[in-house]
Design a protein around this motif. Structure first.
Motif, mmCIF file in Angstrom:
data_model
loop_
_atom_site.group_PDB
_atom_site.id
_atom_site.type_symbol
_atom_site.label_atom_id
_atom_site.label_comp_id
_atom_site.label_asym_id
_atom_site.label_seq_id
_atom_site.Cartn_x
_atom_site.Cartn_y
_atom_site.Cartn_z
ATOM 1 N N VAL A 51 0.894 -1.162 0.000
ATOM 2 C CA VAL A 51 0.000 0.000 0.000
ATOM 3 C C VAL A 51 0.927 1.206 0.000
ATOM 4 C CG1 VAL A 51 -1.781 1.277 1.242
ATOM 5 C CG2 VAL A 51 -1.782 -1.225 1.313
ATOM 6 N N PRO A 52 0.928 1.979 -1.070
ATOM 7 C CA PRO A 52 1.901 3.075 -1.182
ATOM 8 C C PRO A 52 1.772 4.077 -0.041
ATOM 9 C CG PRO A 52 0.609 2.837 -3.212
ATOM 10 C CD PRO A 52 -0.012 1.943 -2.194
ATOM 11 N N LYS A 75 5.326 -0.678 -11.194
ATOM 12 C CA LYS A 75 4.118 -0.591 -10.358
ATOM 13 C C LYS A 75 3.847 0.862 -10.000
ATOM 14 C CE LYS A 75 2.191 -2.063 -5.871
ATOM 15 N NZ LYS A 75 2.455 -0.962 -4.924
ATOM 16 N N GLY A 76 4.902 1.572 -9.601
ATOM 17 C CA GLY A 76 4.737 2.965 -9.230
ATOM 18 C C GLY A 76 4.264 3.810 -10.393
ATOM 19 N N ARG A 77 4.876 3.568 -11.532
ATOM 20 C CA ARG A 77 4.563 4.370 -12.703
ATOM 21 C C ARG A 77 3.113 4.145 -13.134
ATOM 22 N NH1 ARG A 77 5.128 4.255 -18.537
ATOM 23 N NH2 ARG A 77 5.066 1.999 -18.430
ATOM 24 N N ASN A 78 2.691 2.887 -13.109
ATOM 25 C CA ASN A 78 1.357 2.582 -13.611
ATOM 26 C C ASN A 78 0.258 2.727 -12.596
ATOM 27 O OD1 ASN A 78 1.676 1.864 -16.368
ATOM 28 N ND2 ASN A 78 2.776 0.055 -15.689
ATOM 29 N N ARG A 81 -1.476 6.108 -6.868
ATOM 30 C CA ARG A 81 -2.736 6.839 -6.977
ATOM 31 C C ARG A 81 -2.617 8.173 -7.721
ATOM 32 N NH1 ARG A 81 -6.347 7.711 -1.701
ATOM 33 N NH2 ARG A 81 -4.543 9.014 -1.299
ATOM 34 N N ARG A 82 -1.626 8.949 -7.288
ATOM 35 C CA ARG A 82 -1.506 10.276 -7.900
ATOM 36 C C ARG A 82 -1.237 10.180 -9.394
ATOM 37 N NH1 ARG A 82 2.381 13.355 -3.783
ATOM 38 N NH2 ARG A 82 3.505 11.452 -4.201
ATOM 39 N N GLN A 83 -0.355 9.244 -9.744
ATOM 40 C CA GLN A 83 -0.029 9.095 -11.151
ATOM 41 C C GLN A 83 -1.164 8.436 -11.916
ATOM 42 O OE1 GLN A 83 3.819 8.192 -12.354
ATOM 43 N NE2 GLN A 83 4.704 8.296 -10.308
ATOM 44 N N ARG A 88 -5.394 7.930 -15.984
ATOM 45 C CA ARG A 88 -6.729 7.323 -16.041
ATOM 46 C C ARG A 88 -6.659 5.798 -15.934
ATOM 47 N NH1 ARG A 88 -8.435 10.918 -20.793
ATOM 48 N NH2 ARG A 88 -8.784 12.920 -19.808
ATOM 49 N N ALA A 89 -5.784 5.343 -15.063
ATOM 50 C CA ALA A 89 -5.727 3.906 -14.824
ATOM 51 C C ALA A 89 -6.979 3.485 -14.066
ATOM 52 C CB ALA A 89 -4.489 3.549 -14.031
ATOM 53 N N ASP A 90 -7.287 2.209 -14.124
ATOM 54 C CA ASP A 90 -8.486 1.678 -13.502
ATOM 55 C C ASP A 90 -8.234 1.460 -12.009
ATOM 56 O OD1 ASP A 90 -10.589 0.205 -12.614
ATOM 57 O OD2 ASP A 90 -10.551 -1.245 -14.251
ATOM 58 N N PRO A 91 -8.916 2.224 -11.126
ATOM 59 C CA PRO A 91 -8.654 2.088 -9.680
ATOM 60 C C PRO A 91 -9.013 0.697 -9.150
ATOM 61 C CG PRO A 91 -10.252 3.850 -10.121
ATOM 62 C CD PRO A 91 -9.943 3.212 -11.436
ATOM 63 N N ALA A 92 -9.988 0.046 -9.751
ATOM 64 C CA ALA A 92 -10.363 -1.296 -9.297
ATOM 65 C C ALA A 92 -9.222 -2.284 -9.564
ATOM 66 C CB ALA A 92 -11.637 -1.757 -9.993
ATOM 67 N N LYS A 93 -8.567 -2.086 -10.696
ATOM 68 C CA LYS A 93 -7.435 -2.944 -11.039
ATOM 69 C C LYS A 93 -6.292 -2.731 -10.065
ATOM 70 C CE LYS A 93 -6.938 -4.133 -15.925
ATOM 71 N NZ LYS A 93 -6.313 -3.654 -17.174
ATOM 72 N N TYR A 94 -6.080 -1.464 -9.700
ATOM 73 C CA TYR A 94 -5.021 -1.156 -8.757
ATOM 74 C C TYR A 94 -5.316 -1.779 -7.398
ATOM 75 C CZ TYR A 94 -1.683 1.277 -5.906
ATOM 76 O OH TYR A 94 -0.670 1.554 -5.038
ATOM 77 N N ALA A 95 -6.558 -1.661 -6.960
ATOM 78 C CA ALA A 95 -6.960 -2.239 -5.677
ATOM 79 C C ALA A 95 -6.761 -3.750 -5.699
ATOM 80 C CB ALA A 95 -8.422 -1.900 -5.379
#
Ligand SMILES: [Zn+2]
Length: 116
Positions: A51-52, A75-78, A81-83, A88-95
């Motif tokens: 969790v960043p 991981k950080g680049r893609n 949260r801020r980036q 417009r990355a998918d927050p559900a995918k990140y979670a």
């Protein structure tokens, strides 16, 4: 705590890591590929905050893993949260990724006092 000390502590609590001479040899938390780093300098791996910090993640060992520098960077680049907002990355995918990494870290967990 210096970064190599922290990395030693993470490796000691990750079952995939074994000490070989002056190195730790194990698996990258992100890609599960082979990962080794110098126990003295920490060279070869990076500390991954699952969790960043930007999302409130702390420095407790269960939130930390060892990763290839390239995996950590990717991981950080893609996904950070801020980036991600910008990209417009998918927050559900990140979670889902964070969930997967937290589960993987827990699966690998080795109590700090255990000798291998
Ligand atoms: Zn990797």
């Amino acid at each position: 705590m210096s970064t190599p000390d922290l990395m030693n502590e993470i490796a000691a609590t990750d079952r995939t890591f074994q000490q070989e001479g002056g190195e730790w040899v194990g698996k990258c938390l992100i890609c599960s590929g082979p990962l080794r780093f110098d126990a003295h300098t920490g060279e070869g791996a990076t500390v991954e905050h699952i969790v960043p910090r930007t999302a409130g993640g702390g420095n407790d060992l269960l939130n930390l893993g060892l990763a290839h520098p390239a995996c950590n960077w990717e991981k950080g680049r893609n996904w950070d949260r801020r980036q991600a907002r910008r990209r417009r990355a998918d927050p559900a995918k990140y979670a889902a990724l964070v969930e997967r990494l937290l589960a993987e870290r827990l699966r690998r967990w080795r109590p700090p006092s255990a000798e291998c």
